[in-house]
Design a protein around this motif. Structure first.
Motif, mmCIF file in Angstrom:
data_model
loop_
_atom_site.group_PDB
_atom_site.id
_atom_site.type_symbol
_atom_site.label_atom_id
_atom_site.label_comp_id
_atom_site.label_asym_id
_atom_site.label_seq_id
_atom_site.Cartn_x
_atom_site.Cartn_y
_atom_site.Cartn_z
ATOM 1 N N UNK A 196 -4.757 18.797 -4.281
ATOM 2 C CA UNK A 196 -3.528 18.033 -4.427
ATOM 3 C C UNK A 196 -2.687 17.990 -3.169
ATOM 4 N N UNK A 197 -3.184 18.577 -2.083
ATOM 5 C CA UNK A 197 -2.432 18.582 -0.829
ATOM 6 C C UNK A 197 -2.265 17.157 -0.301
ATOM 7 N N UNK A 198 -1.043 16.817 0.070
ATOM 8 C CA UNK A 198 -0.783 15.536 0.713
ATOM 9 C C UNK A 198 -1.213 15.638 2.168
ATOM 10 N N UNK A 199 -2.291 14.944 2.510
ATOM 11 C CA UNK A 199 -2.849 15.048 3.865
ATOM 12 C C UNK A 199 -2.074 14.200 4.855
ATOM 13 N N UNK A 200 -1.674 13.008 4.440
ATOM 14 C CA UNK A 200 -0.811 12.168 5.261
ATOM 15 C C UNK A 200 -0.131 11.111 4.409
ATOM 16 N N UNK A 201 0.934 10.579 4.938
ATOM 17 C CA UNK A 201 1.718 9.527 4.282
ATOM 18 C C UNK A 201 2.229 8.636 5.408
ATOM 19 N N UNK A 202 1.674 7.414 5.511
ATOM 20 C CA UNK A 202 1.950 6.587 6.668
ATOM 21 C C UNK A 202 2.359 5.170 6.260
ATOM 22 N N UNK A 203 3.126 4.543 7.128
ATOM 23 C CA UNK A 203 3.626 3.194 6.865
ATOM 24 C C UNK A 203 2.510 2.159 6.934
ATOM 25 N N UNK A 204 2.571 1.206 5.992
ATOM 26 C CA UNK A 204 1.691 0.033 6.044
ATOM 27 C C UNK A 204 2.538 -1.243 6.135
ATOM 28 N N UNK A 205 3.805 -1.087 6.549
ATOM 29 C CA UNK A 205 4.745 -2.168 6.853
ATOM 30 C C UNK A 205 5.313 -2.829 5.591
ATOM 31 N N UNK A 206 4.468 -3.130 4.611
ATOM 32 C CA UNK A 206 4.928 -3.779 3.383
ATOM 33 C C UNK A 206 4.475 -2.966 2.169
ATOM 34 N N UNK A 207 4.727 -3.496 0.968
ATOM 35 C CA UNK A 207 4.222 -2.846 -0.243
ATOM 36 C C UNK A 207 2.696 -2.820 -0.239
ATOM 37 N N UNK A 208 2.145 -1.804 -0.888
ATOM 38 C CA UNK A 208 0.689 -1.725 -1.037
ATOM 39 C C UNK A 208 0.409 -1.478 -2.517
ATOM 40 N N UNK A 209 0.391 -2.559 -3.297
ATOM 41 C CA UNK A 209 0.243 -2.453 -4.742
ATOM 42 C C UNK A 209 -1.199 -2.558 -5.218
ATOM 43 N N UNK A 210 -2.120 -2.876 -4.323
ATOM 44 C CA UNK A 210 -3.520 -2.994 -4.699
ATOM 45 C C UNK A 210 -4.308 -1.764 -4.286
ATOM 46 N N UNK A 211 -5.559 -1.724 -4.692
ATOM 47 C CA UNK A 211 -6.431 -0.615 -4.322
ATOM 48 C C UNK A 211 -6.873 -0.722 -2.871
ATOM 49 N N UNK A 212 -7.133 0.438 -2.301
ATOM 50 C CA UNK A 212 -7.703 0.486 -0.959
ATOM 51 C C UNK A 212 -9.227 0.434 -1.042
ATOM 52 N N UNK A 213 -9.841 0.117 0.076
ATOM 53 C CA UNK A 213 -11.293 0.189 0.246
ATOM 54 C C UNK A 213 -11.567 1.114 1.425
ATOM 55 N N UNK A 214 -12.438 2.087 1.245
ATOM 56 C CA UNK A 214 -12.778 3.015 2.319
ATOM 57 C C UNK A 214 -14.159 2.688 2.860
ATOM 58 N N UNK A 215 -14.277 2.652 4.189
ATOM 59 C CA UNK A 215 -15.569 2.408 4.823
ATOM 60 C C UNK A 215 -15.562 3.038 6.210
ATOM 61 N N UNK A 216 -16.566 3.855 6.468
ATOM 62 C CA UNK A 216 -16.635 4.500 7.777
ATOM 63 C C UNK A 216 -15.433 5.387 8.021
ATOM 64 N N UNK A 217 -14.785 5.192 9.155
ATOM 65 C CA UNK A 217 -13.625 5.999 9.530
ATOM 66 C C UNK A 217 -12.309 5.347 9.125
ATOM 67 N N UNK A 218 -12.364 4.228 8.388
ATOM 68 C CA UNK A 218 -11.161 3.459 8.110
ATOM 69 C C UNK A 218 -10.941 3.269 6.613
ATOM 70 N N UNK A 219 -9.674 3.040 6.277
ATOM 71 C CA UNK A 219 -9.261 2.670 4.927
ATOM 72 C C UNK A 219 -8.579 1.315 5.029
ATOM 73 N N UNK A 220 -9.005 0.360 4.206
ATOM 74 C CA UNK A 220 -8.488 -1.008 4.237
ATOM 75 C C UNK A 220 -7.648 -1.248 2.983
#
Length: 603
Positions: free
Chosen positions: A305-329
């Motif tokens: 349950x540790x919060x590893x990071x919390x970073x800005x994405x400029x706007x709301x992010x109400x949809x699911x993310x997609x993870x691939x390789x070293x990135x999260x989209x």
């Protein structure tokens, strides 16, 4: 702001110039609007529907299946973006379709549809009677999408109903209904160990036995508090990992419950009381979750349950993310403009924003990757196919400036002229388009910016002259704003610099307060430095200025200034990227004034 009557006094003259950078290869056009915001090799194709797209794409065997709120399910050629067929349903489509053999299943209104691969109806299943309520409020973008497990399609719906339907013929094989009022189920169910998991609009999370269709346990998030004035609606699809189930919602909390007992393993409460409603997405025991008006993405360790990071994405992010390789989209949505939304890519390791592409519309759709192409839908009704490698390779300008905030012009008489020099730097890898404007309330104050709109190329600069003039101002303090807009930065936007000055119409203070009284050469900054450094100096009298750089043998390496300059404060940027590490000398001559200082280049 203060004003009092005063008499006409003095006139002052100082000097301002802004310097900014220009692009790497081939130069840039004079017209900033001719710069393309989206590189031409990023968007493979886009396909237009007649309604907003809230759900995600299903990509299978070279075909993109996606629903639109125009009520149509579309089948699109994944390579070309051309339409293969469309099927008209009876209502808006908010959901993501699924495929079982030769049947495409999706929800529209109160009907679950099964359509064959030619776009013909195979079966339909009525989920509930009565009128359709697609949205409970203006922030409700979610419907339960179908889930395929073996031959069964599971889906939640109104009044607490969850159904399992045979995906081949549309017959009912499972049904449960939550107790009490039976609130809407907007989450796509999760199935694990002969149990089905889902949350409802009232903030209660359930586990039902698939064989007996009976309640195993329930967890009421209202016991942990309620977001003021709102329901606790659970709108994120549950994710199951290592005996735990994860979900979030409008009560501003993110949960980890035991799949067998419903016991709470851990809970994260947003410190700013913002909805946690985007996701979650699980990858390598890390959960990636968006948020609403806080405009951030989170990464949690699923086990601790540790919060590893919390970073800005400029706007709301109400949809699911997609993870691939070293990135999260993840797709984002502006809170104020439906024409602003981005596809963001963040580093998995630290959450830092790597790529941020404005698609000109809000993005609620989860990105889907197939054969190197990212597919997603926009609120503008368009389906986008984005070349992932080219998207990942987008480079950005990195524009910053040395203007202090506030920019204090000093004290003037009732009549004044300010004319001075600052620097903006683009140390990024691509061109930027910059616009500068100003705002003062007093009509007696005029500001001239020439040019006010220009392009800054990577690793280059451009001068802009700014003059601030006024006449017949009363004694008092004055404040204005300088607006600097960077259009193509990683995080585009307008940055503000406040401008302040005072008017004392009863005494002559201008030259004393604003002009240097003696010659001075300052120590360069930063020092030591890597490649670039700034040198500031002051001259009390206009005249010829020579500023040069030497090695320790006294050999002249570079002339930085060799020109007549007006009295005032001056600044020079020096790039030593072509020189070796070591100690160097810089020396100034102006009139009878010489001065020498040392600086250290460390690479």
């Amino acid at each position: 702001m203060y004003h009092s009557v005063g008499s006409l006094m003095c006139f002052i003259y100082l000097s301002i110039v802004l310097v900014l950078f220009k692009p790497v290869s081939g130069g840039i056009p004079d017209n900033p609007e001719s710069l393309s915001e989206i590189p031409s090799n990023v968007i493979v194709w886009s396909f237009e529907t007649d309604g907003p797209i809230m759900g995600s794409a299903l990509v299978d065997n070279g075909i993109v299946y996606i629903g639109s709120r125009d009520s149509y399910l579309y089948a699109i050629d994944a390579a070309t973006g051309s339409e293969i067929w469309h099927y008209k349903s009876g209502n808006q489509i908010f959901t993501t379709p699924v495929k079982l053999d030769t049947i495409i299943c999706f929800e529209s209104g109160n009907i679950l549809y099964g359509v064959n691969l030619q776009g013909e109806l195979s079966w339909s299943f009525q989920l509930y009677d009565g009128p359709v309520q697609n949205m409970h409020d203006e922030w409700d973008y979610y419907h339960s999408s179908p889930l395929v497990v073996e031959d069964t399609v599971y889906i939640g719906t109104e009044k607490g109903h969850v159904f399992g339907v045979n995906g081949r013929n549309g017959s009912e094989v499972f049904h449960c209904q939550t107790p009490g009022a039976g609130y809407t189920i907007e989450t796509t169910p999760a199935v694990f160990n002969n149990k089905i998991y889902f949350g409802d609009w009232d903030g209660v999370f359930y586990a039902y036995n698939l064989s007996s269709e009976t309640l195993v346990w329930q967890y009421d998030t209202k016991n942990d508090g309620t977001y003021s004035g709102w329901v606790n609606a659970i709108v994120t699809d549950p994710v199951i990992h290592d005996g735990s189930v994860f979900f979030g919602g409008r009560n501003c909390k993110f949960y980890c419950l035991d799949t067998e007992t419903g016991e709470k393993h851990w809970m994260y409460k947003d410190p700013n009381d913002m909805w946690i409603i985007g996701g979650p997405t699980l990858a390598d025991s890390i959960l990636y979750v968006g948020s609403s008006y806080q405009q951030v993405a989170h990464a949690f360790n699923a086990n601790s349950g540790e919060l590893l990071w919390k970073k800005s994405v400029v706007h709301r992010a109400n949809g699911k993310a997609m993870a691939d390789g070293d990135l999260v989209y993840i797709g984002t949505q502006s809170t104020s403009d439906i024409n602003i939304g981005t596809l963001c890519a963040l580093n998995k390791s630290d959450g830092n924003l790597k790529t941020n592409l404005n698609l000109g519309t809000q993005i609620y759709s989860t990105p889907v990757l197939a054969d190197g192409i990212i597919y997603l839908g926009g609120y503008n009704g368009r389906v986008y196919a984005i070349h992932k490698d080219n998207y990942d390779s987008i480079v950005y300008p990195k524009t910053y400036n040395t203007i202090p905030s506030p920019l204090n012009l000093g004290t003037f008489g009732s009549k004044g002229l300010y004319d001075s020099t600052f620097y903006f730097y683009n140390e990024g890898q691509a061109a930027d388009s910059v616009a500068i404007s100003d705002k003062f309330r007093q009509k007696e104050i005029t500001v001239t910016i020439d040019p006010a709109n220009f392009c800054i190329a990577a690793q280059d600069s451009k001068e802009v002259r700014i003059l601030i003039q006024f006449d017949s101002l009363k004694t008092g303090s004055y404040r204005g704003t300088l607006y600097i807009n960077s259009s193509y930065a990683l995080i585009p936007g307008t940055h503000q610099k406040s401008i302040t000055f005072k008017v004392d119409a009863t005494s002559i203070k201008n030259r004393e307060n604003n002009q240097p009284r003696k010659y001075n050469l300052e120590q360069n900054y930063p020092n030591p430095f890597n490649n670039c450094t700034m040198i500031n100096y002051q001259i009390p009298t206009s005249g010829e200025v020579e500023l040069s750089v030497y090695n320790l043998l006294g050999q002249k390496l570079k002339s930085l200034v060799s020109a007549w300059q007006p009295a005032g404060n001056h600044q020079v940027r020096f790039d030593m990227s072509g020189f070796a590490s070591g100690i160097y000398i810089y020396q100034i001559h102006s009139g009878s004034f010489p001065a020498t200082k040392k600086m250290a280049l460390l690479k």
